[in-house]
Design a protein around this motif. Structure first.
Motif, PDB file in Angstrom:
ATOM      1  N   ALA A  57       0.682  -1.378   0.167  1.00  0.00           N
ATOM      2  CA  ALA A  57      -0.123   0.102  -0.122  1.00  0.00           C
ATOM      3  C   ALA A  57       0.793   1.308  -0.061  1.00  0.00           C
ATOM      4  O   ALA A  57       2.009   1.284   0.841  1.00  0.00           O
ATOM      5  N   LEU A  58       0.649   2.254  -0.684  1.00  0.00           N
ATOM      6  CA  LEU A  58       1.381   3.422  -0.876  1.00  0.00           C
ATOM      7  C   LEU A  58       1.188   4.127   0.376  1.00  0.00           C
ATOM      8  O   LEU A  58       0.214   4.318   1.177  1.00  0.00           O
ATOM      9  N   ASP A  59       2.309   4.538   1.151  1.00  0.00           N
ATOM     10  CA  ASP A  59       2.430   5.111   2.500  1.00  0.00           C
ATOM     11  C   ASP A  59       1.904   6.626   2.160  1.00  0.00           C
ATOM     12  O   ASP A  59       2.941   7.761   2.306  1.00  0.00           O
ATOM     13  N   LEU A  60       0.681   6.922   1.992  1.00  0.00           N
ATOM     14  CA  LEU A  60       0.111   8.264   1.805  1.00  0.00           C
ATOM     15  C   LEU A  60      -1.016   8.470   2.643  1.00  0.00           C
ATOM     16  O   LEU A  60      -1.509   7.292   3.324  1.00  0.00           O
ATOM     17  N   PRO A  61      -1.149   9.549   3.007  1.00  0.00           N
ATOM     18  CA  PRO A  61      -2.537   9.995   4.063  1.00  0.00           C
ATOM     19  C   PRO A  61      -3.575   9.235   3.260  1.00  0.00           C
ATOM     20  O   PRO A  61      -3.728   9.553   2.006  1.00  0.00           O
ATOM     21  N   ALA A  62      -4.670   8.777   4.193  1.00  0.00           N
ATOM     22  CA  ALA A  62      -5.993   8.307   3.454  1.00  0.00           C
ATOM     23  C   ALA A  62      -6.586   9.633   2.843  1.00  0.00           C
ATOM     24  O   ALA A  62      -6.320  10.679   3.223  1.00  0.00           O
ATOM     25  N   GLY A  63      -7.262   9.336   1.653  1.00  0.00           N
ATOM     26  CA  GLY A  63      -8.014  10.278   1.022  1.00  0.00           C
ATOM     27  C   GLY A  63      -8.713  11.238   1.717  1.00  0.00           C
ATOM     28  O   GLY A  63      -9.741  10.591   2.612  1.00  0.00           O
ATOM     29  N   ALA A  64      -8.735  12.316   1.674  1.00  0.00           N
ATOM     30  CA  ALA A  64      -9.696  13.311   2.349  1.00  0.00           C
ATOM     31  C   ALA A  64     -10.925  13.895   1.465  1.00  0.00           C
ATOM     32  O   ALA A  64     -10.631  13.853   0.263  1.00  0.00           O
ATOM     33  N   SER A  65     -11.729  14.516   2.064  1.00  0.00           N
ATOM     34  CA  SER A  65     -13.041  15.085   1.364  1.00  0.00           C
ATOM     35  C   SER A  65     -12.366  16.562   0.580  1.00  0.00           C
ATOM     36  O   SER A  65     -11.309  16.826   1.266  1.00  0.00           O
ATOM     37  N   GLU A  66     -13.289  16.764  -0.222  1.00  0.00           N
ATOM     38  CA  GLU A  66     -12.901  18.335  -0.533  1.00  0.00           C
ATOM     39  C   GLU A  66     -12.656  19.280   0.442  1.00  0.00           C
ATOM     40  O   GLU A  66     -12.059  20.315   0.248  1.00  0.00           O
ATOM     41  N   GLU A  67     -13.962  19.154   1.230  1.00  0.00           N
ATOM     42  CA  GLU A  67     -13.717  20.332   2.336  1.00  0.00           C
ATOM     43  C   GLU A  67     -12.652  20.292   3.317  1.00  0.00           C
ATOM     44  O   GLU A  67     -12.030  21.261   3.475  1.00  0.00           O
ATOM     45  N   GLU A  68     -12.118  19.011   3.676  1.00  0.00           N
ATOM     46  CA  GLU A  68     -11.067  18.812   4.482  1.00  0.00           C
ATOM     47  C   GLU A  68      -9.861  19.244   3.826  1.00  0.00           C
ATOM     48  O   GLU A  68      -8.912  19.825   4.463  1.00  0.00           O
ATOM     49  N   THR A  69      -9.899  18.866   2.567  1.00  0.00           N
ATOM     50  CA  THR A  69      -8.547  19.297   1.703  1.00  0.00           C
ATOM     51  C   THR A  69      -8.577  21.107   1.552  1.00  0.00           C
ATOM     52  O   THR A  69      -7.390  21.448   1.927  1.00  0.00           O
ATOM     53  N   ILE A  70      -9.532  21.478   1.436  1.00  0.00           N
ATOM     54  CA  ILE A  70      -9.445  23.042   1.393  1.00  0.00           C
ATOM     55  C   ILE A  70      -9.168  23.778   2.645  1.00  0.00           C
ATOM     56  O   ILE A  70      -8.127  24.533   2.817  1.00  0.00           O
ATOM     57  N   ALA A  71      -9.760  22.897   3.782  1.00  0.00           N
ATOM     58  CA  ALA A  71      -9.528  23.681   4.942  1.00  0.00           C
ATOM     59  C   ALA A  71      -7.813  23.216   5.455  1.00  0.00           C
ATOM     60  O   ALA A  71      -7.096  24.477   6.025  1.00  0.00           O
TER      61      ALA A  71
END
Length: 947
Positions: A57-71
């Motif tokens: 598994a790629l060692d990356l943060p789990a996908g965030a929502s659009e709202e979380e990403t903008i924040a």
């Protein structure tokens, strides 16, 4: 890596993943059935060779929502603290007119378009680029300008190599004004050394003469210090030596100052950033390059010219050098295969909106602020380094520079400390009287009378921008309608699929795009003090780390501001590595015959000799020929450049073996990352044998193409090459710099950051699998109508497929061009034509197109095949049929006379076309040869369109 969702299962991905990926679970199930697999996992197991497969598994943060990403991005942006930038060095505060920001920079009709290889459906952006070229030629006083360069430093570097090709001097010396921007000097050094060019700095202030022999001379106008000098005698002296003269000129200054062309300069280069393009911590910005008559056919990059269509009407197209790398390869004059189109459009529209009088007024305000600074400092007893200047004043303050800069910073103004004894202050469009007062206070001075203008003898006396386009659209209503009219003449992703193989025209999500224009990202000077750029540094570090994890490399630099510059940076890293080991003689670069043309051009620019390796009948690298070439050049082998998946869109099973053979002979492996969209989450080049790759953030990682730019081409390397990555152009040291700013086009990095943050490891892998599924679905649907040229194991392609039209052309006379132009009538942008194989179409549907759009494309291609059958059956003549006459304009279809053997309805509304949503091309098929024979590369007179 989690198992992909099957119908009815809950996906382990962020909500955004299902916005980005077009086909949903039920559609993917239908597509898998057509291709012959039960699941995406099964398909990818069959497609990708096990020898390169990454199954973790790629060692990356789990996908965030659009709202979380903008924040999260808001929090990062808040760590940047924009100040008033009075640093200069080619980067200036500017006001982007809101009508241009909203309707160009933030408008998907402009930013999702591709390079105008299909000019009939690109007339809007081609007209905008012609405006840009006209701005440059008018202001520089030269005859021909290209459609933009990557930045000022790379434009100047291209000017140097152009001068070397065109000069009659046999010297290898290039004389450079010592008052040149330091970042430009850094890039010149990078480019000169591998080519055996000797840079010679000339101190014009000290009266130092030009070298007795040199092939070219570079002058900065105004200089980095702000000095404005009369270069006429220098130009004459250079020409007497057989040298060509390049002037790096500030276009805003040229509204008031005598242009380079009027003193005989051969080339002008620079940037158009201050024409309404945000600073963006260094980019993207549109550089420019212009030449005198006689040099236009040596001009690198894109060039828009005026030609005519099948009805004789004026029409625009790319001219001359377009994609010359694919034709000339190692003999190409440049590896630049793109332009900064979106930014060039903005700069050109800035000139259209303000007009010549408006630009002159802006320049006068800037100059008047500089005169006030000069007069006030002089009145306070401060010595000035120069008395002739446009916008930049350099003060001589022995031992006080640091204290003055710090005092100005306390007032929110950034100045440039030249050294311990000198401070430069640059005024720009955003400078106010309050800023001037704050700067003077930092010097311990007060506002006094302006200085006299020492540059008066060099004042401009000639007019510019007299074409109606620059004297018409000055109200916001007029400008809004002009921009809309041009956008309506174009085809971009906001209209439909652009299935261009090797170009990856996927979704550029609005959430990814929004942060680009936030002031905290847009208004940061690339040389701002480190304390003001903590947000950018954090974002860059995170993005570089994520890209390293995805690719399996150890270090990444985002400095290259195009894929071509990433290639060069990677090859220079290999060159530096060999030289550090005492193996400077290793200079042979093996390149497969199928490779992207920029590979060979980049290798030559890096001082390497290109040796071509053959491909076998299946399009794969011929391992027998590879072994022979390795044996022949073993002692001199530097590297191999190979694209993976291959340029033919296939997962070659021998890639690990290829890497091992090159390593055994002492060479390094460069894997071109152009096709990384077929690998993310499933294979890591840095783990299956590659030493270095460049990536295309404008392909795999969602930065839009912007009509042919901007782009970012990061370079990723294994640990042993890390010390040879590009370095900060303003930092001393042995490192090289490939662009003018440490982080290149940093202003658009939030796009890729947001994409990775929202997709997460599972979403990224699912996107890859969906792209591979889409390509195989198209191949399966069309195989019985058009042969699919190359496949890998199990008859599968990677993320793109090549449709072979050569047998059809041989049997019927219907060419690949005919099919491409007929697709316009069906409402599509054509796939990539005749690359990598002449007479073929390379289709890359990407993961973002839903099943309905994929089916619409397949239906159009099947309907076109039926039309071809009509030609083959002699129902329609070979020279008068819907394909030969395509595309059909509304004017042609509605003409009073119709003499063709097929009805108007077939011409304008072919099978399956929605009559309520028809896209009409503005011109018919364009005569390219006519445009090259009769080269016109600036705005044509209005009467040309009267018919």
């Amino acid at each position: 890596m989690s198992t992909f969702f099957s119908p009815g299962a809950a996906p382990m991905t962020s909500p955004f993943t299902h916005r980005h990926i077009g086909p949903q679970a039920d559609e993917q199930a239908e597509m898998l059935k057509t291709v012959g697999y039960e699941s995406l996992d099964e398909l990818m197991d069959a497609a990708i060779p096990e020898s390169i497969r990454f199954r973790g598994a790629l060692d990356l943060p789990a996908g965030a929502s659009e709202e979380e990403t903008i924040a999260e991005l808001r929090a990062i942006a808040a760590r940047n603290t924009p100040a008033t930038p009075m640093i200069g060095l080619g980067y200036y505060g500017t006001h982007t007119p809101a009508v241009i920001r909203r309707n160009v920079l933030e408008n998907p009709a402009w930013y999702t378009a591709y390079t105008p290889y299909q000019p009939e459906i690109s007339q809007g952006r081609l007209e905008a680029l012609l405006n840009f070229q006209t701005v440059v030629t008018d202001l520089t006083g030269l005859t021909t300008a290209n459609a933009s360069m990557l930045d000022e430093a790379t434009a100047v570097a291209e000017a140097m190599t152009l001068a070397r090709r065109a000069s009659r001097s046999k010297s290898s010396t290039y004389a450079v004004d010592a008052d040149t921007f330091p970042q430009t000097l850094a890039v010149l050094r990078t480019r000169a050394e591998p080519l055996g060019i000797e840079l010679r700095l000339v101190d014009l202030d000290a009266g130092e003469p030009l070298p007795d022999e040199c092939f070219g001379v570079h002058l900065q106008y105004p200089g980095a210090s702000g000095a404005v000098r009369d270069h006429a005698a220098l130009v004459e002296a250079a020409h007497a030596r057989g040298a060509l003269v390049t002037v790096a000129a500030d276009l805003l200054a040229l509204t008031l100052l005598r242009p380079p062309g009027e003193i005989g300069a051969d080339i002008a280069a620079g940037t158009t950033q201050r024409f309404g393009v945000p600073l963006g911590f260094g980019g993207p910005h549109a550089g420019y390059l212009a030449v005198r008559a006689g040099l236009e056919r040596s001009l690198p990059g894109r060039l828009v010219g005026v030609s005519k269509d099948a009805d004789g009407a004026p029409a625009y197209r790319l001219a001359l050098q377009t994609r010359e790398q694919h034709i000339r390869r190692e003999k190409a004059t440049s590896n630049i295969c793109t332009a900064q189109v979106l930014l060039a459009v903005m700069a050109g529209m800035y000139a259209v909106y303000h007009g010549p009088a408006g630009l002159r007024a802006i320049a006068k305000r800037v100059h008047e602020h500089a005169l006030t600074l000069a007069g006030s400092l002089t009145a306070a007893g401060v010595e000035l380094a120069h008395t002739a200047f446009f916008d930049t004043v350099t003060a001589v303050v022995p031992g006080r520079a640091a204290a003055i800069v710090a005092a100005a910073a306390e007032s929110g103004v950034d100045l440039r400390p030249v050294d311990a004894d000198r401070v430069s202050v640059a005024c720009d469009e955003t400078t106010t009287a309050a800023h001037v007062a704050a700067v003077l206070a930092a010097f311990g001075a007060a506002v006094a009378a302006p200085a006299a203008c020492g540059a008066e003898p060099l004042a401009r006396t000639t007019d510019y921008l007299d074409h109606p386009v620059f004297n018409t659209h000055h109200s916001e209503t007029g400008m809004l309608r002009y921009l809309r009219r041009l956008a309506d003449r174009d085809y971009a992703l906001d209209r439909g699929m652009i299935p261009l193989g090797s170009c990856t025209m996927k979704l550029n999500a609005t959430t990814e795009m929004e942060p680009v224009t936030w002031p905290e990202f847009a208004n940061i000077h690339p040389y701002a003090p480190a304390g003001q750029t903590r947000g950018y540094e954090e974002l860059v570090a995170q993005l570089e780390g994520w890209l390293a994890e995805i690719t399996g490399y150890d270090a990444v630099s985002v400095q290259p501001n195009a894929g071509s510059q990433g290639e060069l940076a990677g090859l220079l890293a290999i060159r530096g590595y060999h030289r550090s080991r005492g193996e400077a003689h290793r200079d042979v670069c093996l390149i497969p015959s199928s490779a992207h043309g920029t590979n060979a051009a980049s290798a030559v620019m890096a001082g390497m000799r290109v040796v071509v390796v053959a491909c076998d009948e299946n399009g794969n690298v011929d391992l027998t020929d590879l072994a022979a070439k390795i044996d022949k050049h073993r002692d001199a082998l530097s590297a191999i450049m190979v694209t993976y998946p291959s340029t033919h869109g296939v997962y070659e099973t021998s890639i690990a073996q290829l890497c091992a053979r090159v390593h055994e002979a002492g060479g390094q492996v460069y894997v071109d990352g152009a096709n990384l969209n077929a690998l993310v989450g499933f294979a890591k080049p840095g783990k299956f044998g590659a030493d270095v790759s460049h990536l295309n953030l404008h392909k795999t990682f969602c930065i839009p193409h912007g009509g042919g730019g901007p782009g970012v081409g990061p370079v990723a390397v294994r640990a042993h090459l890390a010390e040879f990555l590009p370095g900060d152009p303003l930092e001393p040291g042995e490192h090289h710099a490939v662009s003018a700013a440490a982080h290149g086009s940093a202003g658009i990095l939030p796009i890729s950051w947001a994409y990775l943050r929202m997709m997460g490891p599972d979403g990224l892998a699912q996107a890859t699998a969906s792209a591979v599924l889409a390509a195989n679905y198209v191949a399966a649907r069309l195989r019985e109508h058009y042969p699919v040229l190359y496949t890998g194991d199990n008859g599968l392609v990677a993320h793109e497929c090549i449709l072979d039209l050569r047998p059809i052309t041989k049997a019927t006379g219907v060419s690949v061009d005919d099919v491409a132009k007929r697709l316009i009538d069906y409402g599509f942008h054509a796939p990539t034509m005749s690359f990598p194989v002449a007479g073929t179409l390379m289709v890359e549907p990407t993961e973002s197109e839903d099943l309905a759009e994929l089916d619409r494309f397949c239906a159009a291609m099947i309907a076109i095949r039926k039309e071809i059958d009509q030609v083959a059956a002699a129902v329609w003549p070979r020279d008068d049929n819907p394909l030969a006459n395509a595309p059909h304009t509304a004017s042609a279809v509605s003409a009073d006379e119709w003499s063709h053997p097929y009805p108007r309805s077939v011409a304008g509304f072919p099978e399956g076309v929605d009559r309520t949503a028809k896209y009409w091309p503005p011109v018919r098929r364009i005569d390219g040869a006519y445009g090259d024979r009769n080269l016109v590369c600036s705005c044509p007179a209005p009467e040309a369109f009267e018919s």
